[in-house]
Design a protein around this motif. Structure first.
Motif, PDB file in Angstrom:
ATOM      1  N   CYS A 239      -4.582  18.073 -33.933  1.00  0.00           N
ATOM      2  CA  CYS A 239      -5.443  16.881 -33.868  1.00  0.00           C
ATOM      3  C   CYS A 239      -5.373  16.114 -35.185  1.00  0.00           C
ATOM      4  CB  CYS A 239      -6.881  17.279 -33.558  1.00  0.00           C
ATOM      5  SG  CYS A 239      -7.093  18.070 -31.970  1.00  0.00           S
ATOM      6  N   ILE A 240      -4.326  15.337 -35.367  1.00  0.00           N
ATOM      7  CA  ILE A 240      -4.167  14.615 -36.626  1.00  0.00           C
ATOM      8  C   ILE A 240      -4.576  13.151 -36.508  1.00  0.00           C
ATOM      9  CG2 ILE A 240      -2.374  16.152 -37.500  1.00  0.00           C
ATOM     10  CD1 ILE A 240      -0.305  14.144 -36.568  1.00  0.00           C
ATOM     11  N   THR A 241      -4.981  12.721 -35.317  1.00  0.00           N
ATOM     12  CA  THR A 241      -5.461  11.350 -35.147  1.00  0.00           C
ATOM     13  C   THR A 241      -6.926  11.365 -34.745  1.00  0.00           C
ATOM     14  OG1 THR A 241      -4.925  11.180 -32.790  1.00  0.00           O
ATOM     15  CG2 THR A 241      -3.158  10.659 -34.365  1.00  0.00           C
ATOM     16  N   ALA A 242      -7.598  10.243 -34.979  1.00  0.00           N
ATOM     17  CA  ALA A 242      -9.014  10.140 -34.625  1.00  0.00           C
ATOM     18  C   ALA A 242      -9.213  10.247 -33.116  1.00  0.00           C
ATOM     19  CB  ALA A 242      -9.574   8.819 -35.151  1.00  0.00           C
ATOM     20  N   ASP A 243      -8.329   9.625 -32.347  1.00  0.00           N
ATOM     21  CA  ASP A 243      -8.472   9.651 -30.890  1.00  0.00           C
ATOM     22  C   ASP A 243      -8.341  11.072 -30.346  1.00  0.00           C
ATOM     23  OD1 ASP A 243      -8.877   6.947 -30.787  1.00  0.00           O
ATOM     24  OD2 ASP A 243      -6.812   6.446 -30.229  1.00  0.00           O
ATOM     25  N   ALA A 244      -7.369  11.823 -30.873  1.00  0.00           N
ATOM     26  CA  ALA A 244      -7.178  13.199 -30.405  1.00  0.00           C
ATOM     27  C   ALA A 244      -8.387  14.055 -30.753  1.00  0.00           C
ATOM     28  CB  ALA A 244      -5.912  13.789 -31.024  1.00  0.00           C
ATOM     29  N   ALA A 245      -8.896  13.905 -31.967  1.00  0.00           N
ATOM     30  CA  ALA A 245     -10.059  14.691 -32.386  1.00  0.00           C
ATOM     31  C   ALA A 245     -11.294  14.316 -31.578  1.00  0.00           C
ATOM     32  CB  ALA A 245     -10.318  14.483 -33.873  1.00  0.00           C
ATOM     33  N   CYS A 246     -11.449  13.037 -31.277  1.00  0.00           N
ATOM     34  CA  CYS A 246     -12.593  12.587 -30.473  1.00  0.00           C
ATOM     35  C   CYS A 246     -12.547  13.213 -29.083  1.00  0.00           C
ATOM     36  CB  CYS A 246     -12.584  11.065 -30.375  1.00  0.00           C
ATOM     37  SG  CYS A 246     -13.928  10.375 -29.372  1.00  0.00           S
ATOM     38  N   ALA A 247     -11.373  13.191 -28.463  1.00  0.00           N
ATOM     39  CA  ALA A 247     -11.230  13.750 -27.117  1.00  0.00           C
ATOM     40  C   ALA A 247     -11.515  15.249 -27.109  1.00  0.00           C
ATOM     41  CB  ALA A 247      -9.821  13.474 -26.594  1.00  0.00           C
ATOM     42  N   GLU A 248     -10.986  15.964 -28.099  1.00  0.00           N
ATOM     43  CA  GLU A 248     -11.202  17.409 -28.159  1.00  0.00           C
ATOM     44  C   GLU A 248     -12.668  17.734 -28.434  1.00  0.00           C
ATOM     45  OE1 GLU A 248      -9.229  19.557 -27.218  1.00  0.00           O
ATOM     46  OE2 GLU A 248      -7.190  18.796 -27.465  1.00  0.00           O
ATOM     47  N   THR A 249     -13.305  16.952 -29.292  1.00  0.00           N
ATOM     48  CA  THR A 249     -14.721  17.176 -29.604  1.00  0.00           C
ATOM     49  C   THR A 249     -15.582  17.002 -28.360  1.00  0.00           C
ATOM     50  OG1 THR A 249     -14.422  16.437 -31.894  1.00  0.00           O
ATOM     51  CG2 THR A 249     -16.665  16.374 -31.003  1.00  0.00           C
ATOM     52  N   ARG A 250     -15.334  15.949 -27.615  1.00  0.00           N
ATOM     53  CA  ARG A 250     -16.117  15.705 -26.397  1.00  0.00           C
ATOM     54  C   ARG A 250     -15.911  16.826 -25.386  1.00  0.00           C
ATOM     55  NH1 ARG A 250     -15.177   9.634 -24.451  1.00  0.00           N
ATOM     56  NH2 ARG A 250     -16.795  10.293 -22.964  1.00  0.00           N
ATOM     57  N   GLN A 251     -14.663  17.272 -25.258  1.00  0.00           N
ATOM     58  CA  GLN A 251     -14.388  18.352 -24.313  1.00  0.00           C
ATOM     59  C   GLN A 251     -15.103  19.634 -24.726  1.00  0.00           C
ATOM     60  OE1 GLN A 251     -10.393  20.466 -23.899  1.00  0.00           O
ATOM     61  NE2 GLN A 251     -10.342  19.092 -22.123  1.00  0.00           N
ATOM     62  N   LEU A 252     -15.053  19.945 -26.007  1.00  0.00           N
ATOM     63  CA  LEU A 252     -15.714  21.148 -26.502  1.00  0.00           C
ATOM     64  C   LEU A 252     -17.223  21.108 -26.265  1.00  0.00           C
ATOM     65  CD1 LEU A 252     -13.815  21.548 -29.898  1.00  0.00           C
ATOM     66  CD2 LEU A 252     -13.922  23.309 -28.115  1.00  0.00           C
ATOM     67  N   LEU A 253     -17.829  19.963 -26.579  1.00  0.00           N
ATOM     68  CA  LEU A 253     -19.287  19.867 -26.527  1.00  0.00           C
ATOM     69  C   LEU A 253     -19.828  19.627 -25.121  1.00  0.00           C
ATOM     70  CD1 LEU A 253     -19.940  17.859 -29.818  1.00  0.00           C
ATOM     71  CD2 LEU A 253     -20.237  20.313 -29.401  1.00  0.00           C
ATOM     72  N   GLN A 254     -18.947  19.375 -24.171  1.00  0.00           N
ATOM     73  CA  GLN A 254     -19.377  19.222 -22.780  1.00  0.00           C
ATOM     74  C   GLN A 254     -19.126  20.483 -21.960  1.00  0.00           C
ATOM     75  OE1 GLN A 254     -17.127  15.498 -22.104  1.00  0.00           O
ATOM     76  NE2 GLN A 254     -19.062  14.536 -21.517  1.00  0.00           N
ATOM     77  N   SER A 255     -18.610  21.526 -22.617  1.00  0.00           N
ATOM     78  CA  SER A 255     -18.351  22.772 -21.900  1.00  0.00           C
ATOM     79  C   SER A 255     -19.656  23.531 -21.680  1.00  0.00           C
ATOM     80  CB  SER A 255     -17.369  23.641 -22.690  1.00  0.00           C
ATOM     81  OG  SER A 255     -17.953  24.053 -23.911  1.00  0.00           O
ATOM     82  N   ALA A 256     -19.629  24.450 -20.730  1.00  0.00           N
ATOM     83  CA  ALA A 256     -20.843  25.203 -20.398  1.00  0.00           C
ATOM     84  C   ALA A 256     -21.304  26.068 -21.561  1.00  0.00           C
ATOM     85  CB  ALA A 256     -20.583  26.065 -19.165  1.00  0.00           C
ATOM     86  N   THR A 257     -20.345  26.581 -22.326  1.00  0.00           N
ATOM     87  CA  THR A 257     -20.681  27.413 -23.493  1.00  0.00           C
ATOM     88  C   THR A 257     -20.185  26.699 -24.746  1.00  0.00           C
ATOM     89  OG1 THR A 257     -18.615  28.640 -23.161  1.00  0.00           O
ATOM     90  CG2 THR A 257     -20.637  29.580 -22.224  1.00  0.00           C
ATOM     91  N   ARG A 258     -20.801  25.582 -25.028  1.00  0.00           N
ATOM     92  CA  ARG A 258     -20.312  24.732 -26.111  1.00  0.00           C
ATOM     93  C   ARG A 258     -20.552  25.377 -27.476  1.00  0.00           C
ATOM     94  NH1 ARG A 258     -24.784  19.816 -26.158  1.00  0.00           N
ATOM     95  NH2 ARG A 258     -26.075  20.639 -27.867  1.00  0.00           N
ATOM     96  N   PRO A 259     -19.729  25.026 -28.459  1.00  0.00           N
ATOM     97  CA  PRO A 259     -19.936  25.551 -29.813  1.00  0.00           C
ATOM     98  C   PRO A 259     -21.168  24.923 -30.457  1.00  0.00           C
ATOM     99  CG  PRO A 259     -18.195  23.911 -29.814  1.00  0.00           C
ATOM    100  CD  PRO A 259     -18.546  24.145 -28.373  1.00  0.00           C
ATOM    101  N   THR A 260     -21.745  25.643 -31.389  1.00  0.00           N
ATOM    102  CA  THR A 260     -22.890  25.098 -32.133  1.00  0.00           C
ATOM    103  C   THR A 260     -22.455  24.550 -33.490  1.00  0.00           C
ATOM    104  OG1 THR A 260     -23.365  27.289 -33.057  1.00  0.00           O
ATOM    105  CG2 THR A 260     -24.515  26.663 -31.020  1.00  0.00           C
ATOM    106  N   ALA A 261     -21.182  24.766 -33.841  1.00  0.00           N
ATOM    107  CA  ALA A 261     -20.641  24.244 -35.099  1.00  0.00           C
ATOM    108  C   ALA A 261     -19.172  23.900 -34.906  1.00  0.00           C
ATOM    109  CB  ALA A 261     -20.804  25.256 -36.230  1.00  0.00           C
TER     110      ALA A 261
END
Length: 357
Positions: A239-261
């Motif tokens: 994830c070296i671009t802002a768009d890639a990091a944004c997409a991965e962050t949203r996917q992570l935080l929308q998962s059923a067992t999302r990370p807290t950090a």
């Protein structure tokens, strides 16, 4: 007769009329010297004996040798001592202080810096390495795109002038200046675990370059020490671009067992991570803690300011220059070495214990 060139004085023709250009290797063979000696005579970066200089210049003149980017070889022509700095992405905020420090140090020593942006393109990196083998540059500092390109490593080993690898795993026989990313990631993850976080995500560079490899290793070690499961799904590499990091962050935080950090890179990736959190309407550090790698302007000015792992980027550049100058000017003939710079953690306001509903 039509189509036949008129006979005349023999010898190499000017480049650009279809004839091949004489190479530095041919000059070296004709003068019975090494390619490095030809480079030193042409560029004037290291003194050589008058006998060698005259022999090389005579061979170059007879072959019509013209170094790329330079005029006809002339014994008395002043030489510009050029050093290359090859980086993968000049828009990466983490490179700014490195470039500045390298240029300042070289200027103090009478060298001129040439900066090239490779965009992780292997072909572009190989083209730039020909500037070393053909003697256009007196040396180079390089942050290559990937360490798994055998042709690139081979070209680097064949280069006849000194080079220093910057924060990448160096090929055998090449000097390097590195950052202790493993210890940085280990300390960052330990800190988050000490706050009570058990599901921690990492947004990092490619797994095939040293910074990404080392950070993931430190991340895994911290989990082992704490007896926490190591979930590969929480590592989002490349994830070296802002768009890639944004997409991965949203996917992570929308998962059923999302990370807290989330641990993320401090340049474009940080911007993308923050955007993804904002789009989801979440708050830092109440809903999710954020820890970044690299103390950039972005990390300092956002609200809340980011807790981060930092390293001295100016020192990274200065150390690389000092090693390179030692090699170019013959001040050191020691075996190739690697200098590893330490990291440190700067605590700000982006991390807190996980939210308890």
């Amino acid at each position: 007769m039509a189509g036949r060139k008129p006979m005349g004085k023999s010898g190499p023709e000017e480049p650009g009329n279809g004839e091949r250009r004489a190479t530095i290797r041919e000059v070296a063979a004709a003068a019975n010297v090494s390619i490095g000696t030809v480079s030193r005579v042409v560029l004037g970066n290291v003194p050589v004996s008058s006998e060698l200089s005259e022999r090389v210049l005579a061979a170059a003149q007879s072959l019509g040798y013209r170094p790329k980017g330079k005029g006809i070889v002339a014994a008395k022509s002043p030489a510009v001592r050029l050093v290359g700095l090859f980086v993968t992405d000049l828009s990466n905020l983490l490179y700014g202080q490195v470039v500045s420090a390298v240029e300042e140090r070289l200027a103090q020593l009478g060298y001129t810096l040439v900066v090239a942006n490779t965009q992780n393109d292997e072909r572009r990196e190989q083209e730039l390495l020909t500037l070393l083998s053909e003697g256009v540059l007196t040396g180079a500092i390089m942050s290559i795109g990937t360490e798994r390109q055998p042709r690139l490593k081979q070209a680097l080993r064949k280069a006849k002038v000194p080079s220093v690898i910057l924060d990448r795993e160096p090929p055998e026989g090449v000097d390097s200046v590195l950052v202790d990313h493993r210890e940085g990631a280990l300390g960052a993850c330990r800190y988050l675990i000490s706050l009570g976080h058990k599901r921690i995500a990492m947004i990092t560079a490619d797994r095939i370059v040293r910074p990404g490899v080392e950070r993931i290793a430190g991340f895994a070690q911290a989990h082992r020490e704490a007896g926490l499961p190591f979930d590969e799904e929480l590592i989002r590499a490349g994830c070296i671009t802002a768009d890639a990091a944004c997409a991965e962050t949203r996917q992570l935080l929308q998962s059923a067992t999302r990370p807290t950090a989330i641990m993320t890179l401090g340049s474009q990736a940080l911007t993308g991570t923050l955007r993804g959190i904002d789009i989801l309407g979440l708050s830092i550090p109440k809903d999710v803690s954020v820890f970044c790698f690299g103390d950039t302007d972005t990390a300092r000015i956002v609200r809340p300011p980011m807790t981060c792992v930092q390293w001295d980027r100016r020192e990274l550049g200065r150390q690389a220059v000092d090693i390179l100058i030692g090699r170019m000017e013959g001040k050191t003939d020691s075996p190739p070495r690697s200098i590893v710079l330490p990291t440190e953690i700067i605590l700000r306001q982006s991390c807190a214990p996980p939210f308890q509903p």
